[in-house]
Scaffold this active site. Structure first.
Site, short mmCIF file in Angstrom:
data_model
loop_
_atom_site.label_atom_id
_atom_site.label_comp_id
_atom_site.label_asym_id
_atom_site.label_seq_id
_atom_site.Cartn_x
_atom_site.Cartn_y
_atom_site.Cartn_z
N SER A 1 1.83 -0.81 3.24
CA SER A 1 2.38 -1.86 1.97
C SER A 1 2.54 -2.63 4.03
O SER A 1 2.40 -2.28 4.70
CB SER A 1 3.23 -2.45 1.46
N LYS A 2 2.22 -4.08 3.36
CA LYS A 2 2.76 -5.65 4.57
C LYS A 2 4.04 -5.01 5.80
O LYS A 2 3.50 -5.52 6.36
CB LYS A 2 2.22 -6.87 3.89
N ARG A 3 4.78 -4.56 5.26
CA ARG A 3 5.92 -4.17 5.55
C ARG A 3 6.06 -3.49 6.75
O ARG A 3 6.63 -3.56 7.64
CB ARG A 3 7.03 -3.97 4.67
N HIS A 4 5.02 -2.44 6.92
CA HIS A 4 4.80 -1.77 8.42
C HIS A 4 3.48 -2.23 8.78
O HIS A 4 4.05 -1.61 10.26
CB HIS A 4 3.81 -0.51 7.41
N GLY A 5 2.78 -3.62 8.69
CA GLY A 5 2.41 -4.25 9.73
C GLY A 5 0.71 -4.96 8.63
O GLY A 5 0.38 -5.02 7.84
#
Ligand code: GLU
Length: 492
Positions: free
Chosen positions: A253-257
């Site tokens: 998800s966006k949390r990872h990049g």
């Protein structure tokens, strides 16, 4: 069997790694077997519909160079390929289910359903429809509908037994019917279908043979199988693809990049790297081979090489692939790839002049090896297209050297490069120039680096630059002279 597969995005958000992986696997599977790849737009959720998301589908696949055999714009025998243009078909088939006793009209108001949810929550019970309208006698229900009472169509989930299907990767997946969402809505009161009805009807009428999609759709599987049975149709083969995780084991998800393709594109990734790396998320050809062109994958992809385990998305690995494919670019191709980035950085015009293109073509070979991303080029090439960023005199000074001595070195270098008579820097080969600078350093009793260092800063405005001689050639005689003079002036 003629293989027919589809990618069926809902235009509600940007295309991301997971979706593109699904699309690529379907595409390569079709190609490898001479089958048909279909793009179907599942746009029945009008509240979440976003026209930019549709454009993003076109842009993403255009950029990747992945085309569809049937779908929007291309058309095909089974169109239209937008679900919003097929509502009449879904309505008819929802009616058929009511007629055959597999479905029923439900007149429950949103208020009643809300109350039901509240009381279920208060009692700590599971959520779900209480099947209140399931037992209304069919004639009565029809009469109420004909009188104009608002209703939806629900599917009758059998009250006992279980429903299962075979998944290519996972094997048999079976669920007790009592665990299936009680009597899901198939047709909403506004006449629009829900995902389940539209998806099943379309897969049937579009003659889809294999459904390859994300594992998050597994819970819908038994419900879809019940729908196929209710219609008297044969379900396609199922293959739910392993999850794509971040390195922490959580769903990517966006949390990872970055996850959306538009971000990777803007971030200077090339499509070949994305296609290659994304195709290895849950698929491998053998233990060693990593590099696959699109053409290779069109030939070599097969379901038996899919992995069951979740795939981990590794940004560094993708970066490595990006470098590999950038280094494979011809000068001309790299120039074309870089133009939009230099344009965005304001280094070349829009459109670029032929002189700018020529300069970039010359710059391509000297930066190719150093680019991790196409976006790196703008920082590396500023000095080629405009004057170097202003720098302070101290930038010019080699270690333990004062301004006066540095000015002397630069003047000597200037005379060497642009002698009053004979060949100048631009007429000589790199070997001749290097020999000349070495002899100069010896004469001045200093290191070669102490000559080339200040010269590099003078010409490029920075201590780090692409190879110096090539950089000087790109800057050209007139500007090189002027820049050396400006540097000397800064020192004296
Ligand atoms: N429209 C669904 C999605 O957005 C399609 C799921 C499926 O492939 O059945 O993922």
């Amino acid at each position: 069997m003629d293989v027919r597969v589809r990618y069926a995005p809902s235009p509600t958000g940007l295309q991301h790694i997971g979706g593109v992986r699904t699309a690529l696997f379907n595409y390569f599977f079709a190609r490898s077997l001479g089958g048909t790849f279909i793009l179907r737009i599942e746009d029945t959720d009008r509240e979440r519909y976003d026209p930019r998301a549709l454009q993003d589908i076109y842009d993403t696949f255009g950029w990747l160079g992945i085309g569809w055999d049937e779908g929007p714009r291309t058309g095909g025998r089974f169109g239209p390929y937008f679900q919003s243009e097929r509502t009449e078909l879904y309505r008819q088939y929802a009616e058929k289910l009511v007629e055959s006793g597999h479905g029923y009209y439900c007149f429950c108001t949103p208020q009643r359903l809300e109350k039901l949810r509240e009381s279920q929550a208060a009692r700590g019970e599971g959520q779900g429809y209480d099947r209140c309208c399931r037992n209304i006698p069919p004639e009565e229900a029809r009469a109420r509908k004909e009188r104009g009472e608002r209703c939806v169509v629900r599917l009758k989930i059998p009250l006992e037994g279980s429903t299962g299907f075979r998944d290519y990767l996972i094997g048999v997946i079976e669920r007790a019917n009592t665990d299936i969402n009680p009597d899901p809505v198939l047709l909403k009161s506004d006449g629009f279908p829900t995902y389940h009805l539209a998806n099943v009807v379309d897969d049937h009428f579009m003659e889809i043979t294999h459904i390859m999609r994300a594992q998050e759709w597994i819970p819908s599987g038994p419900l879809h199988v019940l729908l196929y049975r209710a219609f008297g149709w044969e379900p396609p083969e199922y293959c739910h693809l392993p999850m794509v995780m971040g390195e922490d084991g959580q769903k990517l998800s966006k949390r990872h990049g970055s996850t959306s393709l538009i971000e990777f594109r803007a971030g200077g990734y090339v499509p070949e790297a994305i296609i290659n790396y994304v195709s290895l998320l849950g698929w491998s050809y053998d233990d060693s081979r990593q590099i696959f062109s699109k053409a290779d994958l069109e030939r070599l992809f097969s379901l038996d090489k899919l992995n069951k385990a979740a795939a981990v998305f590794d940004y560094r690995k993708l970066e490595w692939f990006n470098g590999v494919y950038i280094r494979e670019r011809s000068d001309e191709a790299l120039k074309n790839d870089l133009l939009p980035f230099l344009r965005d950085a304001g280094l070349v015009g829009n459109p670029a002049s032929s002189r700018e293109e020529e300069l970039l073509l010359g710059a391509a070979p000297i930066i190719r090896e150093r680019l991790r991303f196409l976006t790196d080029a703008a920082d590396m090439l500023g000095f080629v297209f405009r004057e170097p960023q202003p720098y302070g005199a101290e930038e010019l000074l080699p270690k333990k050297m004062g301004a006066e001595e540095t000015a002397k070195i630069l003047s000597a270098a200037r005379s060497l490069m642009f002698p009053a008579e004979g060949k100048n820097f631009f007429d000589k080969t790199d070997e001749e120039n290097e020999a000349g600078f070495r002899a100069l350093a010896d004469r001045l009793e200093t290191k070669l680096g102490n000559v080339l260092g200040p010269l590099r800063v003078a010409v490029t405005g920075s201590r780090v630059s692409p190879p110096l001689f090539e950089s000087i050639r790109l800057v050209g005689e007139e500007k090189t002279l002027a820049r050396i003079d400006a540097a000397i002036k800064l020192l004296v």
